[in-house]
Scaffold this motif. Structure first.
Motif, PDB file in Angstrom:
ATOM      1  N   LEU A   1       5.943   5.011 -12.655  1.00 59.06           N
ATOM      2  CA  LEU A   1       4.675   5.209 -11.518  1.00 59.06           C
ATOM      3  C   LEU A   1       3.863   4.127 -11.765  1.00 59.06           C
ATOM      4  CD1 LEU A   1       4.559   8.831 -12.009  1.00 59.06           C
ATOM      5  CD2 LEU A   1       5.602   7.923 -10.137  1.00 59.06           C
ATOM      6  N   LEU A   2       3.559   3.696 -12.879  1.00 57.78           N
ATOM      7  CA  LEU A   2       2.457   2.648 -12.890  1.00 57.78           C
ATOM      8  C   LEU A   2       2.735   1.420 -12.072  1.00 57.78           C
ATOM      9  CD1 LEU A   2      -0.135   1.681 -14.883  1.00 57.78           C
ATOM     10  CD2 LEU A   2       1.492   0.729 -16.366  1.00 57.78           C
ATOM     11  N   GLY A   3       4.132   0.856 -12.376  1.00 51.57           N
ATOM     12  CA  GLY A   3       4.259  -0.252 -11.241  1.00 51.57           C
ATOM     13  C   GLY A   3       4.349   0.152  -9.783  1.00 51.57           C
ATOM     14  N   MET A   4       4.488   1.188  -9.382  1.00 46.35           N
ATOM     15  CA  MET A   4       4.184   1.453  -8.052  1.00 46.35           C
ATOM     16  C   MET A   4       2.698   1.589  -7.595  1.00 46.35           C
ATOM     17  SD  MET A   4       6.813   4.971  -7.685  1.00 46.35           S
ATOM     18  CE  MET A   4       8.551   4.811  -7.801  1.00 46.35           C
ATOM     19  N   VAL A   5       1.696   2.397  -8.258  1.00 47.42           N
ATOM     20  CA  VAL A   5       0.438   2.429  -8.313  1.00 47.42           C
ATOM     21  C   VAL A   5      -0.238   1.130  -8.137  1.00 47.42           C
ATOM     22  CG1 VAL A   5      -1.597   3.394  -8.801  1.00 47.42           C
ATOM     23  CG2 VAL A   5       0.439   4.783  -8.822  1.00 47.42           C
ATOM     24  N   LEU A   6       0.327   0.050  -9.156  1.00 49.44           N
ATOM     25  CA  LEU A   6      -0.524  -1.190  -9.212  1.00 49.44           C
ATOM     26  C   LEU A   6       0.208  -2.292  -8.545  1.00 49.44           C
ATOM     27  CD1 LEU A   6      -1.496  -0.979 -13.041  1.00 49.44           C
ATOM     28  CD2 LEU A   6      -2.777  -0.532 -11.273  1.00 49.44           C
ATOM     29  N   ALA A   7       1.140  -1.767  -7.515  1.00 50.61           N
ATOM     30  CA  ALA A   7       2.143  -2.843  -6.965  1.00 50.61           C
ATOM     31  C   ALA A   7       1.320  -3.846  -6.335  1.00 50.61           C
ATOM     32  CB  ALA A   7       2.994  -2.201  -5.952  1.00 50.61           C
ATOM     33  N   PRO A   8       0.015  -3.920  -5.653  1.00 47.54           N
ATOM     34  CA  PRO A   8      -0.623  -4.600  -4.939  1.00 47.54           C
ATOM     35  C   PRO A   8      -1.329  -5.863  -6.169  1.00 47.54           C
ATOM     36  CG  PRO A   8      -1.350  -2.681  -3.919  1.00 47.54           C
ATOM     37  CD  PRO A   8      -0.455  -2.357  -5.241  1.00 47.54           C
ATOM     38  N   VAL A   9      -1.582  -5.260  -7.097  1.00 51.75           N
ATOM     39  CA  VAL A   9      -2.088  -6.162  -8.548  1.00 51.75           C
ATOM     40  C   VAL A   9      -1.079  -6.760  -9.056  1.00 51.75           C
ATOM     41  CG1 VAL A   9      -3.378  -6.294 -10.236  1.00 51.75           C
ATOM     42  CG2 VAL A   9      -4.141  -4.620  -8.658  1.00 51.75           C
ATOM     43  N   ILE A  10      -0.025  -6.266  -9.228  1.00 52.46           N
ATOM     44  CA  ILE A  10       1.244  -7.090  -9.760  1.00 52.46           C
ATOM     45  C   ILE A  10       1.709  -7.978  -8.980  1.00 52.46           C
ATOM     46  CG2 ILE A  10       3.513  -6.694 -10.524  1.00 52.46           C
ATOM     47  CD1 ILE A  10       2.908  -3.616 -11.577  1.00 52.46           C
ATOM     48  N   SER A  11       1.851  -7.857  -7.686  1.00 49.67           N
ATOM     49  CA  SER A  11       2.378  -8.735  -6.619  1.00 49.67           C
ATOM     50  C   SER A  11       1.415  -9.888  -6.391  1.00 49.67           C
ATOM     51  CB  SER A  11       2.500  -8.163  -5.259  1.00 49.67           C
ATOM     52  OG  SER A  11       2.894  -9.075  -4.284  1.00 49.67           O
TER      53      SER A  11
ATOM     54  N   VAL B   1       1.442   7.633  -6.355  1.00 48.17           N
ATOM     55  CA  VAL B   1       0.335   8.699  -6.669  1.00 48.17           C
ATOM     56  C   VAL B   1       1.110   9.866  -6.321  1.00 48.17           C
ATOM     57  CG1 VAL B   1      -1.759   9.547  -5.943  1.00 48.17           C
ATOM     58  CG2 VAL B   1      -1.564   7.238  -6.234  1.00 48.17           C
ATOM     59  N   MET B   2       1.934  10.067  -5.192  1.00 45.89           N
ATOM     60  CA  MET B   2       2.423  11.415  -4.827  1.00 45.89           C
ATOM     61  C   MET B   2       3.392  11.892  -5.864  1.00 45.89           C
ATOM     62  SD  MET B   2       2.759  10.766  -0.836  1.00 45.89           S
ATOM     63  CE  MET B   2       3.681  12.254  -0.581  1.00 45.89           C
ATOM     64  N   LEU B   3       4.440  10.944  -6.470  1.00 48.06           N
ATOM     65  CA  LEU B   3       4.998  11.280  -7.428  1.00 48.06           C
ATOM     66  C   LEU B   3       4.483  11.697  -8.581  1.00 48.06           C
ATOM     67  CD1 LEU B   3       7.841   8.576  -6.826  1.00 48.06           C
ATOM     68  CD2 LEU B   3       8.124  11.199  -6.628  1.00 48.06           C
ATOM     69  N   GLY B   4       3.421  10.826  -8.987  1.00 51.82           N
ATOM     70  CA  GLY B   4       2.533  11.358  -9.956  1.00 51.82           C
ATOM     71  C   GLY B   4       2.012  12.855 -10.031  1.00 51.82           C
TER      72      GLY B   4
ATOM     73  N   ARG C   1       0.782  -1.312   0.051  1.00 52.63           N
ATOM     74  CA  ARG C   1      -0.082   0.218   0.102  1.00 52.63           C
ATOM     75  C   ARG C   1       0.674   1.217  -0.245  1.00 52.63           C
ATOM     76  NH1 ARG C   1      -0.037  -2.233   5.080  1.00 52.63           N
ATOM     77  NH2 ARG C   1       0.361  -0.801   7.012  1.00 52.63           N
ATOM     78  N   HIS C   2       1.850   1.183   0.579  1.00 49.89           N
ATOM     79  CA  HIS C   2       2.925   2.539   0.668  1.00 49.89           C
ATOM     80  C   HIS C   2       3.466   2.453  -0.702  1.00 49.89           C
ATOM     81  CE1 HIS C   2       2.892   0.972   4.996  1.00 49.89           C
ATOM     82  NE2 HIS C   2       2.466   2.057   5.080  1.00 49.89           N
ATOM     83  N   HIS C   3       3.549   1.565  -1.464  1.00 48.14           N
ATOM     84  CA  HIS C   3       4.232   1.971  -2.790  1.00 48.14           C
ATOM     85  C   HIS C   3       3.104   2.508  -3.550  1.00 48.14           C
ATOM     86  CE1 HIS C   3       6.543  -2.011  -1.800  1.00 48.14           C
ATOM     87  NE2 HIS C   3       6.839  -1.092  -1.210  1.00 48.14           N
ATOM     88  N   ALA C   4       1.897   2.074  -3.389  1.00 46.41           N
ATOM     89  CA  ALA C   4       0.747   2.796  -4.326  1.00 46.41           C
ATOM     90  C   ALA C   4       0.893   4.255  -3.906  1.00 46.41           C
ATOM     91  CB  ALA C   4      -0.379   2.030  -4.014  1.00 46.41           C
ATOM     92  N   VAL C   5       0.794   4.628  -2.642  1.00 44.47           N
ATOM     93  CA  VAL C   5       0.805   5.821  -2.287  1.00 44.47           C
ATOM     94  C   VAL C   5       1.740   6.709  -2.556  1.00 44.47           C
ATOM     95  CG1 VAL C   5       0.769   7.450  -0.252  1.00 44.47           C
ATOM     96  CG2 VAL C   5      -0.703   5.514   0.015  1.00 44.47           C
TER      97      VAL C   5
END
Length: 857
Positions: free
Chosen positions: A678-688, A657-660, A650-654
């Motif tokens: 940024l796409l990888g960070m925001v979608l990190a839970p789904v990707i994992s 979003v902040m960097l974006g 969840r922190h990766h997604a946040v």
């Protein structure tokens, strides 16, 4: 009939009943053997005492039989009775144990059934090395052949030139408006990161250029094919692992060595540091199964440490200190390792033919992976790994590194020069060395021993973590271990390349916060330019205005060059395979290989920002003084739940979003440029979560996605290991492992046989407490009320505690009556002073009182 005769008759019947579960169901045979065992027992001995004395007589008789054929092997009474119970001798040789002329078949069967867990002691001294003093030179021949000076000059020189050119180009990007302080910081961070990707680029290019050369590194002499093999130990350190996987690998390697015709030169050691009682008991059971099925008594050993000091490094050090004198080399494997017998034989011959060599490191291939995340790593390692390994081996030469497993080590060199010191201070930077392998290689090289990488030797395999979460868990431990090397890199006398290896490990984790800082500082600089009023006039410098602008065309060129340098090693790996049609066909053909390389590149690019953020957090935790602890590696491909994926990412997604938002605030074009990361960070839970699903990975595997040669043509060692796994049977139980041991006669006798060979050196507070609670318990009390779960491991470590629990806990093995149960444990926990152990032999209760008992050191 007088009283004595009636007592004798009752004792005779009790001993006969006691013999039934030992494999004597025939009443006549059991009565005959009971009478033979009671010859020297007083006629007025009551049944309980008669059973105990008869049991001792029976054990001594078996020990005497074994001593005739194996006089050098120390056998304890517990080992003898465990062998008898496993053998079922009463069905096959009902009269043999009271016949002086025992049949050879019985003797052979007794030997194979004997749970001999340890060889005779052959200790080596392994002193801790000093980081402040030079190590004494090793008595070995100097490194053969000349140093690869030309290759090193080319690789390092090209790396430094490329880094300088990239930094100069970036300075030119900012130079039209003058280089500010924040831009200078950006240039420095960029150069510090670029040097490592440039080194990888030139290493890969070197490996591509050397693809057609021979497999043997410079400095090694090819051994003669008829060279006799020295005695070698195959070590598998484990920690709460799946025992089926481990012993399936043992069986596969054993059979591969047997097929090679060189099995007699090898012995196997399962070195357990497992702390979970269930893992401990399952390991013992599967060790016994595997040993008997392979006929490997005296060749396959098992030792569990009761004190996990120094973790894996301490595990290997204890092996050297106890038994290292027996062996010329030790092949160190991981719990997920596999090696072909021919590969092992080739390595042992190389070690024997090159007396200056201290360590030979293979390049294991990742296999057996099904999840998308693991298959991405598997494909990348298979395609790009060989090229990079050839390049590394070329400029490493005899000054190489060690990765902790799938490596052959000269035992005496390791013991004499690789003893790890205790780092000053508290964890995470102080204490025991976590990433021990780099340091051990550096210390051995300091003493003059050659450390070589065998990049051309095939038949070495391992597995990768199945998910991004599991990979991060392992990475956390590695991060702390590599940052710990900051206290080692300045050690006196280290070879310059050893220092470079340590620095490379450190920078592999520090580079992530550096890249993140570079990204954040760049966005902040752009935000400052966007929202603050610029200052153009500097009267003290010039009467003319200074315009803060950058060269956009040069910036684009620099970005393109950086990406090319970063991705080029992938291209080198593809070229090395594509140029050889036969190799390309092993990957499914050139077209499929190219498509899969593109798929892997995209997937790696998406997950790279997630791993970068993980590593940034790990570095921060280490700098804040947080210890990683020691957790077992999860190797099963069960998948990550949606809940766990969200909690971990969840922190990766946040952050994404902040960097974006920050990038978009500067300019939409900047946000678009940052979008892939940024796409990888925001979608990190789904990707994992998706990357951890075995079903999804298998569906892609069936369609040829990320295909590797080992999936089209399964190596024989993998086939053998998979087949062996289906033959192994884990002991099943309801309730606790302690209850299972107490209720199963064979499991209990096996466990006590192993305890009689190696028991805790120091009686801990938990062992003493378990002993106390067992002796204070009332008969018939539930086992769980006597020994809570937290004390199960302590109870299993003390034979006297187990004896008392059998008496009071109401747990009786099938086929044993109450009278026999009372005497069942009296003597089988007693050890043999001649047993080949360093701790004095015998059970804990024999050696010392129940209160504050300590064994001799």
């Amino acid at each position: 009939m007088d009283g004595v005769s009636r007592t004798r008759l009752r004792s005779l019947r009790a001993v006969a009943r006691w013999l039934v579960p030992l494999g004597y169901p025939d009443a006549a045979a059991a009565t005959t053997l009971a009478a033979s065992l009671l010859r020297e027992v007083p006629h007025d001995a009551w049944p309980g005492a008669a059973i105990a004395l008869a049991e001792r007589q029976l054990a001594q008789r078996i020990m005497a039989l074994l001593a005739r054929d194996q006089p050098t092997v120390g056998v304890t009474p517990a080992m003898a009775l465990a062998a008898l119970l496993s053998l079922d001798a009463g069905r096959h040789w009902p009269d043999a144990l009271f016949d002086d002329a025992s049949p050879p078949a019985l003797m052979a069967a007794l030997w194979q059934a004997l749970p001999l867990a340890l060889p005779p002691a052959a200790p080596l001294s392994m002193p801790a090395q000093s980081l402040r003093l030079d190590s004494p030179a090793a008595p070995c021949a100097p490194l053969q052949a000349s140093r690869p000076a030309l290759i090193r000059v080319c690789v390092f020189g090209a790396t430094l030139v490329a880094t300088a050119a990239a930094a100069w180009t970036m300075a030119r990007v900012f130079s039209p408006g003058g280089v500010t302080a924040i831009e200078t910081l950006l240039i420095a961070m960029f150069a510090l990161n670029f040097v490592w990707i440039a080194l990888t680029f030139w290493t890969g290019l070197t490996g591509l250029c050397l693809s057609a050369q021979g497999a043997l590194p410079r400095g090694l002499v090819a051994p003669a094919t008829d060279l006799a093999l020295p005695r070698t130990a195959i070590l598998i350190p484990i920690y709460n692992e799946d025992p089926v996987r481990i012993f399936a690998a043992v069986e596969a390697i054993h059979d591969s060595l047997l097929a090679s015709g060189h099995l007699d030169a090898f012995e196997f050691f399962i070195l357990s540091d497992s702390t979970q009682p269930a893992a401990w008991i399952r390991e013992e059971s599967l060790w016994d199964q595997t040993r008997q099925r392979l006929g490997a008594t005296g060749r396959l050993f098992y030792r569990r440490r009761f004190d996990n000091t120094a973790r894996k490094a301490g595990n290997l050090a204890e092996f050297c200190q106890r038994w290292g004198g027996h062996y010329e080399g030790m092949l160190v494997l991981d719990a997920d390792s596999l090696m072909e017998g021919a590969t092992i034989v080739s390595m042992v011959r190389l070690l024997s033919a090159n007396p200056h060599v201290g360590l030979l490191q293979t390049v294991p291939l990742v296999v057996n992976r099904t999840t998308l995340f693991a298959r991405t790593q598997q494909f990348a390692g298979r395609l790009y790994g060989p090229v990079l390994a050839r390049g590394l081996a070329a400029w490493h030469s005899g000054d190489g590194n060690y990765w902790g497993h799938n490596a052959l080590i000269r035992v005496r060199a390791f013991a004499a020069h690789a003893g790890l010191p205790l780092l000053p201070g508290a964890a995470p930077f102080g204490g025991h060395v976590l990433s021990h392998d780099f340091v051990e290689a550096a210390l051995m090289r300091r003493a003059g021993w050659g450390i070589y990488m065998l990049s051309g030797l095939h038949g070495s395999y391992e597995e990768a973590p199945p998910s991004l979460v599991e990979h991060a868990q392992r990475d956390r431990r590695w991060c702390q271990g590599n940052l710990q090397h900051l206290r080692v890199i300045g050690a006196k006398g280290l070879h310059p390349l050893s220092r470079l290896h340590l620095l490379t490990g450190i920078m592999s984790y520090l580079s992530s916060p550096l890249w993140l800082a570079f990204l954040v500082v760049g966005v902040m600089a752009a935000l400052q330019t966007r929202f603050e009023l610029p200052q153009y006039f500097f009267p003290d410098r010039t009467p003319y205005p200074v315009w803060h602008v950058i060269d956009p065309e040069l910036a684009i060129q620099l970005f393109a060059v950086t990406m090319a340098v970063l991705l080029a090693p992938k291209l080198f790996g593809w070229l090395a395979v594509a140029m050889r049609p036969a190799h390309a066909r092993a990957f499914g053909g050139q077209w499929l290989l190219l498509c899969n390389m593109l798929v892997e590149t995209v997937l790696s690019a998406i997950t790279a920002p997630i791993q970068m953020l993980f590593q940034c957090r790990f570095v921060l935790e280490v700098l804040r003084g947080r210890d990683s602890g020691w957790q077992s590696q999860q190797r099963d491909q069960a998948g990550t739940s949606w809940r766990e994926a969200w909690l971990r990412h969840r922190h990766h997604a946040v952050a994404g979003v902040m960097l974006g938002v920050a990038g978009y605030a500067v300019a939409p074009s900047l946000a678009a440029w940052m979008a892939p990361a940024l796409l990888g960070m925001v979608l990190a839970p789904v990707i994992s979560q998706i990357g951890s699903r075995p079903a999804f990975g298998k569906a892609l595997q069936h369609r040829g996605v990320l295909l590797v040669p080992e999936e089209l043509s399964l190596p024989p060692i993998l086939t053998a290991a998979n087949a062996a796994a289906t033959r192994l049977r884990l002991p099943s139980w309801t309730g606790s492992p302690l209850h299972a041991v107490l209720a199963d006669a064979k499991l209990l006798r096996l466990h006590l046989a192993l305890l009689s060979q190696i028991a805790p050196d120091v009686v801990t507070a938990n062992i003493a407490l378990g002993h106390y609670r067992a002796h204070r318990a009332q008969r018939g009390a539930p086992l769980s009320s006597i020994i809570p779960p937290a004390l199960e491991g302590a109870a299993l470590a003390d034979g006297e505690t187990l004896q008392r629990l059998r008496q009071v806990g109401g747990v009786t093995p099938p086929g044993v009556g109450p009278a026999a149960a009372r005497g069942l444990m009296t003597s089988i926990t007693q050890g043999n002073p001649a047993a080949p152990t360093d701790d004095g032999g015998g059970s804990v209760s024999e050696r010392c009182p129940a209160t504050a008992r300590t064994a001799p050191g």
